[in-house]
Scaffold this motif. Structure first.
Motif, mmCIF file in Angstrom:
data_model
loop_
_atom_site.group_PDB
_atom_site.id
_atom_site.type_symbol
_atom_site.label_atom_id
_atom_site.label_comp_id
_atom_site.label_asym_id
_atom_site.label_seq_id
_atom_site.Cartn_x
_atom_site.Cartn_y
_atom_site.Cartn_z
ATOM 1 N N LEU A 94 14.321 18.409 -7.697
ATOM 2 C CA LEU A 94 12.865 18.480 -7.836
ATOM 3 C C LEU A 94 12.471 19.330 -9.047
ATOM 4 N N PHE A 95 11.626 18.755 -9.891
ATOM 5 C CA PHE A 95 11.212 19.474 -11.098
ATOM 6 C C PHE A 95 9.747 19.212 -11.449
ATOM 7 N N ASP A 96 9.365 17.950 -11.581
ATOM 8 C CA ASP A 96 8.066 17.586 -12.148
ATOM 9 C C ASP A 96 6.889 18.225 -11.421
ATOM 10 N N GLN A 97 6.821 18.017 -10.104
ATOM 11 C CA GLN A 97 5.646 18.477 -9.354
ATOM 12 C C GLN A 97 5.461 19.994 -9.419
ATOM 13 N N THR B 240 0.820 -1.210 0.000
ATOM 14 C CA THR B 240 0.000 0.000 0.000
ATOM 15 C C THR B 240 0.854 1.260 0.000
ATOM 16 N N PHE B 241 1.877 1.299 0.858
ATOM 17 C CA PHE B 241 2.710 2.497 0.961
ATOM 18 C C PHE B 241 3.641 2.650 -0.241
ATOM 19 N N TYR B 242 3.957 1.542 -0.911
ATOM 20 C CA TYR B 242 4.893 1.620 -2.034
ATOM 21 C C TYR B 242 4.191 1.951 -3.352
ATOM 22 N N LEU B 243 2.892 1.712 -3.438
ATOM 23 C CA LEU B 243 2.154 1.916 -4.683
ATOM 24 C C LEU B 243 2.278 3.329 -5.266
ATOM 25 N N PRO B 244 2.182 4.409 -4.457
ATOM 26 C CA PRO B 244 2.303 5.743 -5.058
ATOM 27 C C PRO B 244 3.616 5.960 -5.807
ATOM 28 N N LEU B 245 4.663 5.266 -5.377
ATOM 29 C CA LEU B 245 5.965 5.428 -6.035
ATOM 30 C C LEU B 245 5.954 4.858 -7.447
ATOM 31 N N LEU B 246 5.046 3.916 -7.713
ATOM 32 C CA LEU B 246 4.977 3.293 -9.033
ATOM 33 C C LEU B 246 4.174 4.134 -10.023
ATOM 34 N N ALA B 247 3.406 5.084 -9.514
ATOM 35 C CA ALA B 247 2.592 5.921 -10.394
ATOM 36 C C ALA B 247 3.459 6.953 -11.102
ATOM 37 N N SER B 248 3.020 7.373 -12.276
ATOM 38 C CA SER B 248 3.724 8.402 -13.023
ATOM 39 C C SER B 248 3.703 9.720 -12.252
ATOM 40 N N THR B 249 4.864 10.338 -12.123
ATOM 41 C CA THR B 249 4.942 11.612 -11.408
ATOM 42 C C THR B 249 4.102 12.683 -12.095
ATOM 43 N N ALA B 250 4.105 12.673 -13.421
ATOM 44 C CA ALA B 250 3.305 13.649 -14.168
ATOM 45 C C ALA B 250 1.812 13.445 -13.895
ATOM 46 N N ALA B 251 1.369 12.185 -13.913
ATOM 47 C CA ALA B 251 -0.045 11.898 -13.663
ATOM 48 C C ALA B 251 -0.438 12.290 -12.242
ATOM 49 N N VAL B 252 0.422 11.971 -11.285
ATOM 50 C CA VAL B 252 0.154 12.329 -9.894
ATOM 51 C C VAL B 252 0.088 13.841 -9.742
#
Length: 301
Positions: free
Chosen positions: A236-239, A116-128
């Motif tokens: 840091l750039f994307d967010q 559960t805690f690791y799942l956000p790391l697998l998501a695309s930074t741009a999509a997030v």
């Protein structure tokens, strides 16, 4: 002396060749995608180049300009502030979650929390970042909508300099804390049980065991997590680029955004390379300070 069979010698030779091949691939990867770009960027920092006209050698003019450029220096200040907030919160929260999960007795519970805690790391930074941009929108965001529903005023999440920086820190930590959490869970799991049993026999409570035994024993893991988190946070750039374009004002304009704007929007690639080299030097200095501090703070078994 025992003579080895021909088959054994061939197997050892194959293993050696395979090992050298893997090392060669790693060295080639680092050389092509890290070392060569750094050297090219270093060389380009001594030139003025807009892509259209041939490069012109200007010596250290880009660096002298850099140290008198208030906007660029401000972007480095913003980067350091965000990086400190991200690293401190990420390490503290990752360690807290790891300690809580480590107290669970059932293996399936631990596996569920790790996933559960690791799942956000697998998501695309741009999509997030796009999703979080809508979520924290000051006028139409879901968070402000539900705050209004319970009678609380709207929060200018991304339109106020202070709240924009805090929001950016929270979003980055939410997505990155899973990596730190998994590292700390592995570190806590590797703590010798005989040491913990001896502490329990001596009457050490849970807090004393945590701060006097567990944390010192996983201090190498904490050092590794801190160094990696700091290096990532300094880049840091994307967010901020997707969510605020570096705004409001320059509140979330990091050094990498300033580098992008200078190079790809203003076509000043020599000057952008100088910014990149300064960022690299700052990261190396901070990393060196971390390792120097580790001599006294990190316990190696």
């Amino acid at each position: 002396m025992i003579a080895r069979r021909p088959g054994a010698r061939r197997a050892i030779r194959r293993e050696a060749v395979f090992g050298y091949l893997m090392i060669g691939l790693a060295v080639a990867f680092v050389t092509v995608f890290t070392l060569i770009p750094i050297l090219v960027s270093l060389g380009l920092s001594f030139f003025s180049w807009d892509v259209i006209t041939p490069p012109q050698f200007v010596g250290i003019k880009n660096f002298t300009r850099l140290f008198s450029d208030g906007q660029v220096l401000s972007s480095f200040g913003v980067t350091i502030v965000l990086a400190i907030g991200i690293v401190v919160l990420q390490i503290a929260l990752g360690l807290l979650l790891a300690v809580l999960v480590n107290t669970r007795k059932h293996k399936w519970t631990k596996a569920l929390f790790r996933t559960t805690f690791y799942l956000p790391l697998l998501a695309s930074t741009a999509a997030v970042s796009i999703f979080m941009g809508y979520l924290f929108d000051a006028k139409f965001g879901l968070i402000n909508y539900y705050l209004n529903e319970i009678g609380l005023p709207s929060v200018p999440w991304l339109v106020n300099p202070t709240t924009a920086q805090i929001t950016m820190i929270l979003i980055v930590v939410w997505q990155q804390v899973g990596f730190t959490f998994v590292l700390f869970v592995a570190g806590l799991t590797s703590v010798p049980t005989d040491v913990l049993e001896a502490a329990a026999i001596d009457g050490a409570g849970a807090w004393r065991t945590l701060f006097r035994i567990k944390i010192p024993l996983i201090s190498p893991t904490i050092l590794f997590a801190t160094v990696v988190a700091m290096i990532n946070a300094m880049q840091l750039f994307d967010q901020p680029f997707i969510m605020t374009k570096g705004g409001p004002g320059t509140a979330t304009t990091t050094a990498t955004i300033a580098m992008y704007q200078t190079g790809f929007q203003n076509l000043q690639f020599g000057y952008a390379s100088a910014i990149a080299i300064l960022l690299l030097v700052i990261i190396l200095i901070i990393t060196g300070i971390q390792f120097l501090a580790a001599r006294k703070l990190v316990f190696y078994q």
